[in-house]
Design a protein around this motif. Sequence first.
Motif, PDB file in Angstrom:
ATOM      1  N   VAL A 130       0.865  -1.180   0.000  1.00 54.68           N
ATOM      2  CA  VAL A 130       0.000   0.000   0.000  1.00 54.68           C
ATOM      3  C   VAL A 130       0.908   1.238   0.000  1.00 54.68           C
ATOM      4  O   VAL A 130       1.305   1.729   1.049  1.00 54.68           O
ATOM      5  CB  VAL A 130      -0.939   0.030   1.229  1.00 54.68           C
ATOM      6  CG1 VAL A 130      -1.936   1.191   1.091  1.00 54.68           C
ATOM      7  CG2 VAL A 130      -1.681  -1.287   1.395  1.00 54.68           C
ATOM      8  N   PRO A 131       1.270   1.740  -1.187  1.00 58.71           N
ATOM      9  CA  PRO A 131       2.081   2.961  -1.246  1.00 58.71           C
ATOM     10  C   PRO A 131       1.195   4.187  -0.964  1.00 58.71           C
ATOM     11  O   PRO A 131       0.258   4.464  -1.722  1.00 58.71           O
ATOM     12  CB  PRO A 131       2.602   2.976  -2.696  1.00 58.71           C
ATOM     13  CG  PRO A 131       2.251   1.631  -3.272  1.00 58.71           C
ATOM     14  CD  PRO A 131       1.056   1.172  -2.514  1.00 58.71           C
ATOM     15  N   TRP A 132       1.495   4.916   0.112  1.00 54.48           N
ATOM     16  CA  TRP A 132       0.597   6.006   0.471  1.00 54.48           C
ATOM     17  C   TRP A 132       1.344   7.188   1.072  1.00 54.48           C
ATOM     18  O   TRP A 132       2.434   7.061   1.617  1.00 54.48           O
ATOM     19  CB  TRP A 132      -0.486   5.529   1.439  1.00 54.48           C
ATOM     20  CG  TRP A 132       0.003   5.071   2.786  1.00 54.48           C
ATOM     21  CD1 TRP A 132       0.416   3.820   3.116  1.00 54.48           C
ATOM     22  CD2 TRP A 132       0.129   5.851   3.980  1.00 54.48           C
ATOM     23  NE1 TRP A 132       0.779   3.750   4.439  1.00 54.48           N
ATOM     24  CE2 TRP A 132       0.623   5.000   5.006  1.00 54.48           C
ATOM     25  CE3 TRP A 132      -0.131   7.188   4.309  1.00 54.48           C
ATOM     26  CZ2 TRP A 132       0.854   5.434   6.307  1.00 54.48           C
ATOM     27  CZ3 TRP A 132       0.107   7.632   5.612  1.00 54.48           C
ATOM     28  CH2 TRP A 132       0.585   6.748   6.591  1.00 54.48           C
ATOM     29  N   LEU A 150       5.208   7.220  -4.946  1.00 54.39           N
ATOM     30  CA  LEU A 150       5.604   6.010  -4.240  1.00 54.39           C
ATOM     31  C   LEU A 150       5.320   4.752  -5.053  1.00 54.39           C
ATOM     32  O   LEU A 150       5.980   3.726  -4.878  1.00 54.39           O
ATOM     33  CB  LEU A 150       4.925   5.956  -2.876  1.00 54.39           C
ATOM     34  CG  LEU A 150       5.435   7.027  -1.894  1.00 54.39           C
ATOM     35  CD1 LEU A 150       4.592   7.057  -0.634  1.00 54.39           C
ATOM     36  CD2 LEU A 150       6.909   6.791  -1.551  1.00 54.39           C
ATOM     37  N   CYS A 151       4.339   4.822  -5.945  1.00 56.80           N
ATOM     38  CA  CYS A 151       4.133   3.713  -6.883  1.00 56.80           C
ATOM     39  C   CYS A 151       5.331   3.581  -7.816  1.00 56.80           C
ATOM     40  O   CYS A 151       5.782   2.466  -8.127  1.00 56.80           O
ATOM     41  CB  CYS A 151       2.856   3.925  -7.688  1.00 56.80           C
ATOM     42  SG  CYS A 151       1.334   3.553  -6.784  1.00 56.80           S
ATOM     43  N   SER A 155       7.692   0.426  -8.097  1.00 53.67           N
ATOM     44  CA  SER A 155       7.931  -0.186  -9.397  1.00 53.67           C
ATOM     45  C   SER A 155       9.422  -0.424  -9.627  1.00 53.67           C
ATOM     46  O   SER A 155       9.829  -1.509 -10.081  1.00 53.67           O
ATOM     47  CB  SER A 155       7.360   0.718 -10.497  1.00 53.67           C
ATOM     48  OG  SER A 155       7.700   0.255 -11.786  1.00 53.67           O
ATOM     49  N   ARG A 156      10.240   0.560  -9.314  1.00 50.00           N
ATOM     50  CA  ARG A 156      11.681   0.406  -9.511  1.00 50.00           C
ATOM     51  C   ARG A 156      12.246  -0.708  -8.627  1.00 50.00           C
ATOM     52  O   ARG A 156      13.078  -1.518  -9.073  1.00 50.00           O
ATOM     53  CB  ARG A 156      12.399   1.722  -9.204  1.00 50.00           C
ATOM     54  CG  ARG A 156      12.100   2.841 -10.201  1.00 50.00           C
ATOM     55  CD  ARG A 156      13.098   3.971 -10.056  1.00 50.00           C
ATOM     56  NE  ARG A 156      13.083   4.589  -8.732  1.00 50.00           N
ATOM     57  CZ  ARG A 156      12.290   5.601  -8.394  1.00 50.00           C
ATOM     58  NH1 ARG A 156      11.419   6.094  -9.281  1.00 50.00           N
ATOM     59  NH2 ARG A 156      12.342   6.130  -7.182  1.00 50.00           N
ATOM     60  N   VAL A 192      -0.906   2.296 -12.053  1.00 53.28           N
ATOM     61  CA  VAL A 192       0.339   1.552 -12.276  1.00 53.28           C
ATOM     62  C   VAL A 192       0.455   0.917 -13.652  1.00 53.28           C
ATOM     63  O   VAL A 192       1.485   0.307 -13.953  1.00 53.28           O
ATOM     64  CB  VAL A 192       0.504   0.451 -11.200  1.00 53.28           C
ATOM     65  CG1 VAL A 192       0.413   1.033  -9.800  1.00 53.28           C
ATOM     66  CG2 VAL A 192      -0.528  -0.668 -11.373  1.00 53.28           C
ATOM     67  N   LYS A 193      -0.530   1.036 -14.501  1.00 56.94           N
ATOM     68  CA  LYS A 193      -0.554   0.271 -15.746  1.00 56.94           C
ATOM     69  C   LYS A 193       0.621   0.564 -16.672  1.00 56.94           C
ATOM     70  O   LYS A 193       0.997  -0.288 -17.502  1.00 56.94           O
ATOM     71  CB  LYS A 193      -1.871   0.491 -16.485  1.00 56.94           C
ATOM     72  CG  LYS A 193      -2.101   1.906 -16.970  1.00 56.94           C
ATOM     73  CD  LYS A 193      -3.458   2.024 -17.646  1.00 56.94           C
ATOM     74  CE  LYS A 193      -3.699   3.439 -18.185  1.00 56.94           C
ATOM     75  NZ  LYS A 193      -5.034   3.555 -18.817  1.00 56.94           N
TER      76      LYS A 193
END
Length: 319
Positions: A130-132, A150-151, A155-156, A192-193
């Motif tokens: 949960v990136p928040w 933060l997404c 991802s990285r 995030v797509k």
Amino acid sequence: MDRRGFLLGAMAGGAVALSGCASTACGGARKACCGKPKFRIGVAGITYLGLTLDQTLDELERNQVHGLCAKDFHFPMTAKLAELRALVRKCNDRGVEIYAAGPLDITDEDQAKRTFDYCAALGVKRMAVVPWEPREGKLPGEKRQASRRLCELTSRLAAEYDIKCGIHNHGKTLGEASPYLYGLPGEAYEMVKDLDPRLGLCFDVAYDHAEGLDPAEEIRKFADRIFDVHIRGAVRGPAFIDGRNCESSQGVPPQVSPIDYFSVFRALRDSGYDGWCGLEHYLGETGKDHKSGGYAKDPFWIPLSLGYFQGVLDSVARA
């Protein structure tokens, strides 16, 4: 699995076995998409809140379940590498796979790296995240919001560590919902797509249903980015279950829930989902902290729920 769980699973299987195959992927015929699902029934760690890891393993053995999603009250994030690996070996020696970890908050870069190091130490290749970021709000659910920044960080790190990360949806409008925090799977997907394909969804079926959506349809829509699935019963609006007032965001026994889990499992099978469906059970009471629930509060419903879900899964395999 105990006798109650077995009987309930058999009832679930008998109830849906007659429905046959109605998959949109195969036009109702028994073609390649039909057959044995690749996923299995496991348990999300929160279900056994209040039990030690040894007690949890005893329960999993009793219910013939071989998958557990790690939570930090069983696998402390402060533990050393050797300690975590020893805990994982204990589970493996009892026939239990630690298939994922979480849900885990992602709030800044240092904390994110510690979280990925933790999952690497556990040896898991999937985690719920949960990136928040904080926001102003009156209610607890309003004080966190989704974060594209933060997404991107997640991802990285997902690419660097080669760990699949699923963002957990928590609903928008009911109970303990978080309206600004990936309330619906589609909101997380849109966020995030275009990022690394190892960042996707931890699909919570109950929250999705409680928001008036069709979980099976949503699964087909986002199948390429679903890496973990949480299952339990849910209702739309308040309900009186087992002598207490329950809300839609809380767990209710799947046997009395209107969620069509035969369609949900069939959609997962047809999409080729190869992870786990973790029972995330907490039959809380309206106005109470659900973290006071779990096994210590409702041990009766857990084997019944596992038996029910296994019965539905067996029926999907035959359809």
